[in-house]
Write an enzyme that holds these catalytic residues in place. Structure first.
Site, PDB file in Angstrom:
ATOM      1  N   HIS A   1     -26.584 -50.027  19.574  1.00 60.53           N
ATOM      2  CA  HIS A   1     -26.017 -48.783  19.045  1.00 60.53           C
ATOM      3  C   HIS A   1     -26.655 -47.608  19.772  1.00 60.53           C
ATOM      4  CE1 HIS A   1     -24.648 -50.958  15.170  1.00 60.53           C
ATOM      5  NE2 HIS A   1     -23.701 -50.920  16.087  1.00 60.53           N
TER       6      HIS A   1
ATOM      7  N   GLY B   1     -17.906 -51.118  21.534  1.00 62.40           N
ATOM      8  CA  GLY B   1     -18.015 -51.738  20.206  1.00 62.40           C
ATOM      9  C   GLY B   1     -17.003 -51.236  19.185  1.00 62.40           C
TER      10      GLY B   1
ATOM     11  N   ASP C   1     -16.984 -55.356  19.601  1.00 66.18           N
ATOM     12  CA  ASP C   1     -17.746 -56.246  18.706  1.00 66.18           C
ATOM     13  C   ASP C   1     -16.884 -57.449  18.317  1.00 66.18           C
ATOM     14  OD1 ASP C   1     -19.644 -54.312  18.870  1.00 66.18           O
ATOM     15  OD2 ASP C   1     -19.881 -54.020  16.716  1.00 66.18           O
TER      16      ASP C   1
ATOM     17  N   ASP D   1     -28.521 -50.277  14.727  1.00 63.87           N
ATOM     18  CA  ASP D   1     -29.289 -49.154  14.190  1.00 63.87           C
ATOM     19  C   ASP D   1     -29.378 -49.225  12.662  1.00 63.87           C
ATOM     20  OD1 ASP D   1     -30.433 -46.756  13.510  1.00 63.87           O
ATOM     21  OD2 ASP D   1     -29.153 -45.543  14.804  1.00 63.87           O
TER      22      ASP D   1
ATOM     23  N   HIS E   1     -17.683 -48.312  12.592  1.00 64.59           N
ATOM     24  CA  HIS E   1     -17.120 -49.668  12.693  1.00 64.59           C
ATOM     25  C   HIS E   1     -18.069 -50.682  12.040  1.00 64.59           C
ATOM     26  CE1 HIS E   1     -19.935 -49.124  15.925  1.00 64.59           C
ATOM     27  NE2 HIS E   1     -19.801 -50.362  16.374  1.00 64.59           N
TER      28      HIS E   1
ATOM     29  N   ASP F   1     -16.956 -54.191  11.665  1.00 69.33           N
ATOM     30  CA  ASP F   1     -16.958 -55.010  12.885  1.00 69.33           C
ATOM     31  C   ASP F   1     -18.367 -55.522  13.196  1.00 69.33           C
ATOM     32  OD1 ASP F   1     -14.571 -53.608  12.793  1.00 69.33           O
ATOM     33  OD2 ASP F   1     -14.363 -53.516  14.961  1.00 69.33           O
TER      34      ASP F   1
ATOM     35  N   ARG G   1     -22.215 -61.793  11.224  1.00 70.64           N
ATOM     36  CA  ARG G   1     -21.846 -62.949  10.401  1.00 70.64           C
ATOM     37  C   ARG G   1     -21.440 -64.140  11.265  1.00 70.64           C
ATOM     38  NH1 ARG G   1     -17.372 -65.182   9.126  1.00 70.64           N
ATOM     39  NH2 ARG G   1     -17.549 -66.773   7.527  1.00 70.64           N
TER      40      ARG G   1
HETATM   41  O1  LIG Z   1     -21.065 -50.125  18.908  1.00 72.53           O
HETATM   42  C1  LIG Z   1     -21.600 -51.017  19.483  1.00 72.53           C
HETATM   43  C2  LIG Z   1     -21.977 -52.264  18.775  1.00 72.53           C
HETATM   44  O2  LIG Z   1     -21.596 -52.268  17.443  1.00 72.53           O
HETATM   45  C3  LIG Z   1     -21.913 -50.924  20.918  1.00 72.53           C
HETATM   46  O3  LIG Z   1     -20.816 -50.409  21.604  1.00 72.53           O
HETATM   47  P1  LIG Z   1     -21.036 -49.632  22.953  1.00 72.53           P
HETATM   48  O4  LIG Z   1     -21.912 -50.467  23.820  1.00 72.53           O
HETATM   49  O5  LIG Z   1     -19.668 -49.473  23.556  1.00 72.53           O
HETATM   50  O6  LIG Z   1     -21.679 -48.315  22.604  1.00 72.53           O
END
Ligand SMILES: O=C(CO)COP(=O)(O)O
Length: 171
Positions: free
Chosen positions: A19, A66, A71, A91, A98, A101, A107
């Site tokens: 994140h 992501g 994801d 994080d 999301h 996701d 999971r």
């Molecule tokens: O959001 C993410 C994982 O949940 C990571 O996505 P990015 O690498 O595109 O920022």
């Protein structure tokens, strides 16, 4: 319950994801472990992958970002047996748009018994584990991963309502 196995081979499929507030940490970790990681097949979500490629100067297969489906793409790869390890610095201090996701990806990693590190210490221990070293260095050593048996679940009986009558469906 019968378990099946799949092998983790010498060249492993490793997903690297972070994140936004954790990207610097993941990039730093990956840079430190660059020589080891370069021997494997690396896959990332879009933004993480772009930043890692720039810093590490190594090719990384990128799925979508992501929040835009990346994801879920990684989740599908796990279900298809195409990922061996996921290093996902998510994080814990910031809500993600999301989140569903993210949760789904975590999971699936558990459901399919995939190696997963969500922080640097665990990632360090994975890369230095005897299994990782043996399967990466010795030519013919694979690690057999147990694939959980979901056949009972797939054959479960479902009750469905049909023409106002209860009908048992057997899969
Ligand atoms: O959001 C993410 C994982 O949940 C990571 O996505 P990015 O690498 O595109 O920022």
């Amino acid at each position: 319950m019968v378990n099946n196995f799949r092998s983790i081979h010498k060249a492993k499929h490793i997903a690297l994801v972070a994140h936004d507030h954790k990207k610097a940490d993941l990039i730093d970790w990956a840079y430190y472990n660059r020589k080891l990681l370069i021997q494997h097949e690396l896959i990332s979500t879009g933004t993480t992958g772009k930043l890692l490629e720039e810093k590490l100067q190594i090719p990384i297969k990128k799925v979508f970002s992501g929040p835009l489906g990346g994801d879920q793409q990684l989740g599908a790869m796990i279900a298809e047996g195409k990922l061996d390890i996921i290093i996902f610095f998510w994080d814990p201090m910031e809500a993600q748009p999301h989140d569903s996701d993210v949760k789904a990806l975590l999971r699936l990693a558990v459901a399919w018994n995939i190696l997963m590190a969500c922080n640097r210490t665990t990632a360090d221990f994975i890369l230095t584990s005897v299994f990782f070293i043996l399967t990466s260095v010795l030519m013919d050593e694979d690690y057999p991963v147990t694939i959980p048996d979901y056949s009972t679940y797939l054959k479960r009986k479902l009750l469905v309502e049909q023409n106002n009558k209860e009908t048992v469906l057997i899969y």
